[in-house]
Design a protein around this motif. Structure first.
Motif, short mmCIF file in Angstrom:
data_model
loop_
_atom_site.label_atom_id
_atom_site.label_comp_id
_atom_site.label_asym_id
_atom_site.label_seq_id
_atom_site.Cartn_x
_atom_site.Cartn_y
_atom_site.Cartn_z
N HIS A 61 0.84 -1.20 0.00
CA HIS A 61 0.00 0.00 0.00
C HIS A 61 0.88 1.26 0.00
N ARG A 62 0.52 2.19 -0.82
CA ARG A 62 1.09 3.53 -0.69
C ARG A 62 0.25 4.37 0.25
N ILE A 63 -1.03 4.07 0.33
CA ILE A 63 -1.96 4.81 1.17
C ILE A 63 -2.59 3.82 2.14
N HIS A 64 -2.44 4.06 3.43
CA HIS A 64 -2.88 3.10 4.44
C HIS A 64 -4.21 3.51 5.07
N ASN A 65 -5.13 3.91 4.23
CA ASN A 65 -6.47 4.26 4.67
C ASN A 65 -7.36 4.25 3.42
N PRO A 66 -8.66 4.49 3.56
CA PRO A 66 -9.56 4.35 2.40
C PRO A 66 -9.55 5.51 1.41
N PHE A 67 -8.49 6.33 1.41
CA PHE A 67 -8.36 7.40 0.44
C PHE A 67 -7.66 6.90 -0.82
N THR A 68 -7.92 7.57 -1.92
CA THR A 68 -7.20 7.37 -3.18
C THR A 68 -6.27 8.56 -3.41
N SER A 69 -5.40 8.43 -4.39
CA SER A 69 -4.53 9.55 -4.74
C SER A 69 -5.35 10.78 -5.12
N ALA A 70 -6.48 10.55 -5.81
CA ALA A 70 -7.34 11.68 -6.21
C ALA A 70 -7.91 12.39 -4.99
N LYS A 71 -8.25 11.63 -3.95
CA LYS A 71 -8.79 12.25 -2.73
C LYS A 71 -7.72 13.10 -2.04
N TYR A 72 -6.48 12.62 -2.00
CA TYR A 72 -5.42 13.42 -1.40
C TYR A 72 -5.15 14.67 -2.22
N ASP A 73 -5.25 14.57 -3.53
CA ASP A 73 -5.09 15.76 -4.36
C ASP A 73 -6.20 16.76 -4.06
N THR A 74 -7.42 16.28 -3.95
CA THR A 74 -8.54 17.16 -3.60
C THR A 74 -8.29 17.83 -2.25
N LEU A 75 -7.86 17.04 -1.27
CA LEU A 75 -7.61 17.59 0.06
C LEU A 75 -6.55 18.67 0.01
N GLY A 76 -5.46 18.42 -0.70
CA GLY A 76 -4.41 19.43 -0.79
C GLY A 76 -4.90 20.72 -1.45
N ARG A 77 -5.75 20.57 -2.46
CA ARG A 77 -6.25 21.76 -3.16
C ARG A 77 -7.22 22.56 -2.29
N VAL A 78 -8.13 21.88 -1.59
CA VAL A 78 -9.12 22.62 -0.81
C VAL A 78 -8.49 23.28 0.42
#
Length: 248
Positions: A14-31
């Motif tokens: 796993h690169r992400i150890h929770n139910p997020f995707t890369s797209a969700k982290y991108d959204t989080l960083g932008r908001v």
């Protein structure tokens, strides 16, 4: 110093150890409207995907702390791979009680609030590293719907219904602690599937490679039951999200 073995097997790729995707982290960083140079502390940083991709995409710098030597090594390799090793560093250590020497603009604990005995204690811990006007990020589960029985609650991985709040109750609890909830990004079923289903492949590959290991029988039992349990319970009843908080 390490996390239980089952996690280093089931989440080994796993690169992400929770139910997020890369797209969700991108959204989080932008908001969050991250400004270049923002310093971030990530307690329970896992394999470092959030810090590494945000350093690449938004120009932040940061420090991650994680109890797993495997995940910490993977995080350092990911930073080299993305060319951001000069901006992010990863510490193999116990995040419980960790306070940054320098104040940060964002202090995060994404899915590891056990380090503070729950989200309230973790928010208190993160606040000690936060610069005035900074943002706390908390990743936390909540009930999408109440399971129909005590057995269903346990099959969701909880000991009691009170272990998780509903989403409105969780947001209210943050506010009761003296914080404004200024953003949230919630996991979806695709994120849950990627997080959970990837574990099944990891388990099968490990079993194929280690048939005589003392842990093999326990892991085989786990693999035999997990897909059905997840589909019937976690996928139906548990939500998860990252919540951005600012002190009033």
């Amino acid at each position: 110093m390490d996390i239980p073995r089952i996690f280093t097997i089931t989440e080994s790729t796993h690169r992400i150890h929770n139910p997020f995707t890369s797209a969700k982290y991108d959204t989080l960083g932008r908001v969050l409207r991250l400004a270049p140079g923002t310093r971030i502390l990530d307690l329970g940083s896992g394999s470092g995907e959030m810090l590494c991709t945000w350093a690449r995409d938004f120009g932040i710098s940061g420090t991650g702390v994680d109890l797993s030597p495997l995940f910490s090594e993977q995080a350092a390799r990911r930073a080299e791979e993305l060319g951001v090793a000069d901006r992010v560093r990863f510490i193999h250590g116990d995040a419980a009680g960790f306070v940054s020497e320098d104040k940060v603009g964002v202090a995060a604990c994404i899915g590891a609030t056990w380090i503070g005995g729950g989200f309230a204690g973790t928010i208190d811990l993160l606040s000690r590293s936060l610069a005035p006007g900074g943002i706390i990020l908390i990743g936390e589960p909540y009930w999408l719907a109440h399971p129909p029985s005590d057995e269903a609650v346990k099959r969701c991985g909880a000991t009691a219904l009170s272990d998780f709040p509903t989403l409105p109750a969780l947001l209210g609890a943050f506010q009761a602690l003296g914080y404004d909830v200024v953003e949230m990004v919630l996991a979806d079923r695709e994120g849950w599937d990627r997080y959970e289903a990837a574990k099944w492949m990891n388990m099968r590959r490990w079993l194929d490679d280690n048939p005589d290991d003392d842990f093999a029988d326990e892991l085989r039992e786990h693999l035999s039951s997990e897909p059905t349990r997840y589909a019937a319970y976690t996928r139906e009843y548990i939500g998860w999200g990252v919540f951005a908080l600012m002190a009033r």
